[in-house]
Design a protein around this motif. Structure first.
Motif, PDB file in Angstrom:
ATOM      1  N   MET A 158     -14.378 -38.843 -29.836  1.00  0.00           N
ATOM      2  CA  MET A 158     -15.316 -38.433 -28.789  1.00  0.00           C
ATOM      3  C   MET A 158     -14.922 -39.073 -27.457  1.00  0.00           C
ATOM      4  SD  MET A 158     -18.813 -40.697 -29.362  1.00  0.00           S
ATOM      5  CE  MET A 158     -19.597 -39.806 -28.016  1.00  0.00           C
ATOM      6  N   GLY A 159     -15.576 -38.648 -26.384  1.00  0.00           N
ATOM      7  CA  GLY A 159     -15.444 -39.274 -25.079  1.00  0.00           C
ATOM      8  C   GLY A 159     -16.622 -40.200 -24.832  1.00  0.00           C
ATOM      9  N   ASP A 160     -16.409 -41.261 -24.036  1.00  0.00           N
ATOM     10  CA  ASP A 160     -17.508 -42.206 -23.805  1.00  0.00           C
ATOM     11  C   ASP A 160     -18.516 -41.691 -22.797  1.00  0.00           C
ATOM     12  OD1 ASP A 160     -16.047 -42.581 -21.442  1.00  0.00           O
ATOM     13  OD2 ASP A 160     -16.184 -44.767 -21.498  1.00  0.00           O
ATOM     14  N   ASN A 161     -18.113 -40.785 -21.937  1.00  0.00           N
ATOM     15  CA  ASN A 161     -19.028 -40.059 -21.044  1.00  0.00           C
ATOM     16  C   ASN A 161     -18.269 -38.894 -20.440  1.00  0.00           C
ATOM     17  OD1 ASN A 161     -18.601 -43.017 -19.311  1.00  0.00           O
ATOM     18  ND2 ASN A 161     -17.730 -41.146 -18.439  1.00  0.00           N
ATOM     19  N   GLY A 162     -18.985 -38.007 -19.794  1.00  0.00           N
ATOM     20  CA  GLY A 162     -18.356 -36.863 -19.159  1.00  0.00           C
ATOM     21  C   GLY A 162     -17.796 -37.227 -17.792  1.00  0.00           C
ATOM     22  N   PHE A 163     -17.515 -36.197 -16.980  1.00  0.00           N
ATOM     23  CA  PHE A 163     -16.881 -36.455 -15.693  1.00  0.00           C
ATOM     24  C   PHE A 163     -16.959 -35.214 -14.818  1.00  0.00           C
ATOM     25  CE2 PHE A 163     -13.401 -37.826 -12.860  1.00  0.00           C
ATOM     26  CZ  PHE A 163     -13.747 -39.163 -12.713  1.00  0.00           C
ATOM     27  N   SER A 164     -17.387 -35.404 -13.593  1.00  0.00           N
ATOM     28  CA  SER A 164     -17.428 -34.314 -12.626  1.00  0.00           C
ATOM     29  C   SER A 164     -16.093 -34.219 -11.914  1.00  0.00           C
ATOM     30  CB  SER A 164     -18.551 -34.558 -11.610  1.00  0.00           C
ATOM     31  OG  SER A 164     -18.532 -33.554 -10.608  1.00  0.00           O
ATOM     32  N   LEU A 165     -15.507 -33.047 -11.950  1.00  0.00           N
ATOM     33  CA  LEU A 165     -14.232 -32.785 -11.278  1.00  0.00           C
ATOM     34  C   LEU A 165     -14.483 -31.901 -10.059  1.00  0.00           C
ATOM     35  CD1 LEU A 165     -12.020 -32.140 -14.447  1.00  0.00           C
ATOM     36  CD2 LEU A 165     -11.966 -34.167 -12.972  1.00  0.00           C
ATOM     37  N   GLY A 166     -15.373 -32.375  -9.193  1.00  0.00           N
ATOM     38  CA  GLY A 166     -15.670 -31.654  -7.957  1.00  0.00           C
ATOM     39  C   GLY A 166     -16.941 -30.850  -7.986  1.00  0.00           C
ATOM     40  N   GLU A 167     -17.562 -30.707  -9.154  1.00  0.00           N
ATOM     41  CA  GLU A 167     -18.830 -29.968  -9.229  1.00  0.00           C
ATOM     42  C   GLU A 167     -19.898 -30.650  -8.368  1.00  0.00           C
ATOM     43  OE1 GLU A 167     -16.562 -28.914 -12.952  1.00  0.00           O
ATOM     44  OE2 GLU A 167     -17.046 -30.796 -11.928  1.00  0.00           O
ATOM     45  N   HIS A 168     -20.681 -29.857  -7.671  1.00  0.00           N
ATOM     46  CA  HIS A 168     -21.740 -30.345  -6.778  1.00  0.00           C
ATOM     47  C   HIS A 168     -21.199 -31.271  -5.682  1.00  0.00           C
ATOM     48  CE1 HIS A 168     -24.149 -29.114 -10.324  1.00  0.00           C
ATOM     49  NE2 HIS A 168     -25.040 -28.787  -9.401  1.00  0.00           N
TER      50      HIS A 168
END
Length: 460
Positions: free
Chosen positions: A299-309
């Protein structure tokens, strides 16, 4: 949170019977390997529908196991999420809310590695530990290969004095661990990659292995719908500031189309590097003839915004930030669980009780997560929602936010400012329209406000 499974006492009683999800041909306790990537968003995986990224080995794991399509993080920041993964508890209960706080002795004793060691497992840790800095529990483990720092660098010096990429170093340590412990007592190996986390700096960078520098170079990365400036401009004044870390880091990485293309390519390159290590791991398990009795959880430890918002990073309650890839795979799973795609809400706090259950070890009463395999087999009640909390730092750098995430709606409350968000995530998955002031959703808003109050008390 309500627990539907009957929990055993905290006396750490151990049962050696094989759980219902495992094949009945063996009575041996399974080896367990837990793989964790850093800042890995849910759709950065081929098995999750991404047609650009190359992750054949992780995709193969999903094909041989369970792919959780609705996996979430209860707090989207490395230190807190890792504490939740190890303990099976919300931030509100484990109380680790920064990068300096260590597990207390008692709290560490109730983490899944400590409980498995007490049960006779050999335990190892490789990579980034990420919880505390003063009392890193390296002596707890039978094998330890991690820097005693909060955030390791990408370029490490090996014993010969040569530079090695962190991902490749992790791969070499995995091979060494397996060579030492395979075929003896059952083992639980926890592996934490730094990838695809950025290298902090001004500006942040994504150091990629030399052999992957040309990968994806001719691929065009689609721009997110919410990269349109109007979405950033719609935020309230307290959020819409250059002091916001998510905006500060957006500027050098996503503020032009060219920057967006190269940043996402590098992010994908780092994940493909991880995938290579996973392939080598699976091959070595087969070579050592222990693949038939080994479970792999990823799994991943958290997500990530790649420029969204108009944002870069995690922290806030948006889908890009709180959703992660999650896979449970391995020969000991029953046929019913192989190749299964689950739509059940799975959380990072579920990892510890799932691992303990796999090993036949009692789950402490203080654990708030659920056994994911029991949930998948419909032997426990499905979640309808969960509590989200992120209270590290505060405004203006990281405004504190709490809320409720359900299957179809999301309510977030920026607790320092009384600013609320309501999204119909079923019909508006990109979270383009805040419905708080829409009278058509007045009843739903009130329901989620009440649920928020209830959950806030239950998670303590």
């Amino acid at each position: 949170m309500k627990r539907t499974a009957i929990l055993l006492s905290v006396s750490f009683f151990i049962t050696y019977s094989i759980p219902s999800f495992a094949q009945q041909k063996s009575t041996a306790r399974p080896n367990i390997i837990f793989l964790l990537t850093d800042d890995h968003r849910r759709d950065a995986l081929g098995a999750m529908g991404n047609r650009i990224i190359q992750t054949p080995n992780l995709d193969a794991l999903a094909g041989r196991g369970i792919l959780f399509k609705r996996a979430y993080i209860t707090t989207s920041i490395c230190c807190v999420s890792r504490a939740s993964i190890l303990s099976g508890k919300y931030e509100s209960r484990h109380k680790i809310n920064d990068f300096d706080t260590d597990f207390s002795r008692q709290a560490l004793a109730e983490t899944y590695p400590a409980l498995l060691k007490k049960a006779g497992y050999k335990i190892g840790f490789i990579g980034k530990f990420g919880v505390g800095v003063k009392n890193i529990p390296d002596t707890l483990f039978d094998y330890w290969a991690a820097e005693k720092t909060g955030q390791p660098v990408y370029e490490l010096k090996n014993k010969s004095g040569n530079l090695i990429h962190h991902t490749d170093s992790v791969g070499k340590d995995i091979s060494q661990f397996l060579g030492k412990f395979a075929g003896k007592e059952p083992f639980c190996l926890s592996v934490s990659f730094k990838a695809p986390h950025e290298l902090d700096g001004n500006p942040p960078t994504y150091p990629v292995q030399q052999r992957y520098l040309d990968l994806y170079k001719n691929v065009s990365i689609p721009e997110p719908l919410t990269a349109d400036p109007k979405y950033w401009n719609s935020f309230p004044e307290f959020f819409r500031t250059d002091k916001n870390i998510a905006r500060e880091r957006w500027k050098p990485l996503f503020s032009t189309p060219e920057l967006h293309q190269e940043t996402v390519r590098n992010y994908y390159r780092l994940i493909t590097g991880v995938d290579e290590v996973v392939g080598d791991l699976v091959a070595q398990l087969k070579e050592l003839k222990i693949d038939e009795n080994t479970i792999i959880i990823f799994m991943g430890d958290n997500g990530f915004s790649l420029g969204e918002h108009g944002l870069e990073g995690k922290w806030f309650g948006y889908e890009e930030s709180i959703r992660v890839p999650m896979i449970i795979s391995g020969a000991p799973l029953t046929r019913k669980l192989k190749g299964k795609k689950s739509d059940k809400i799975a959380l990072n706090i579920d990892i510890a009780p799932t691992i303990l259950s796999l090993a036949g070890v009692a789950i402490p009463q203080t654990v708030q997560g659920e056994d994911l395999l029991e949930m998948t087999l419909k032997k426990s009640e499905d979640r309808d929602d969960f509590f989200y909390e992120h209270t590290y730092l505060g405004s203006p750098r990281l405004p504190k936010v709490e809320g409720v995430v359900s299957r179809d709606f999301k309510y977030m409350n920026y607790i320092e400012h009384g600013y609320e968000e309501l999204y119909d995530t079923k019909n508006d998955p990109h979270e383009t329209t805040n419905l708080v002031k829409d009278q058509a959703y007045k009843t739903k808003l009130e329901q989620l406000r009440q649920r928020y109050g209830t959950l806030k008390e239950l998670v303590k």
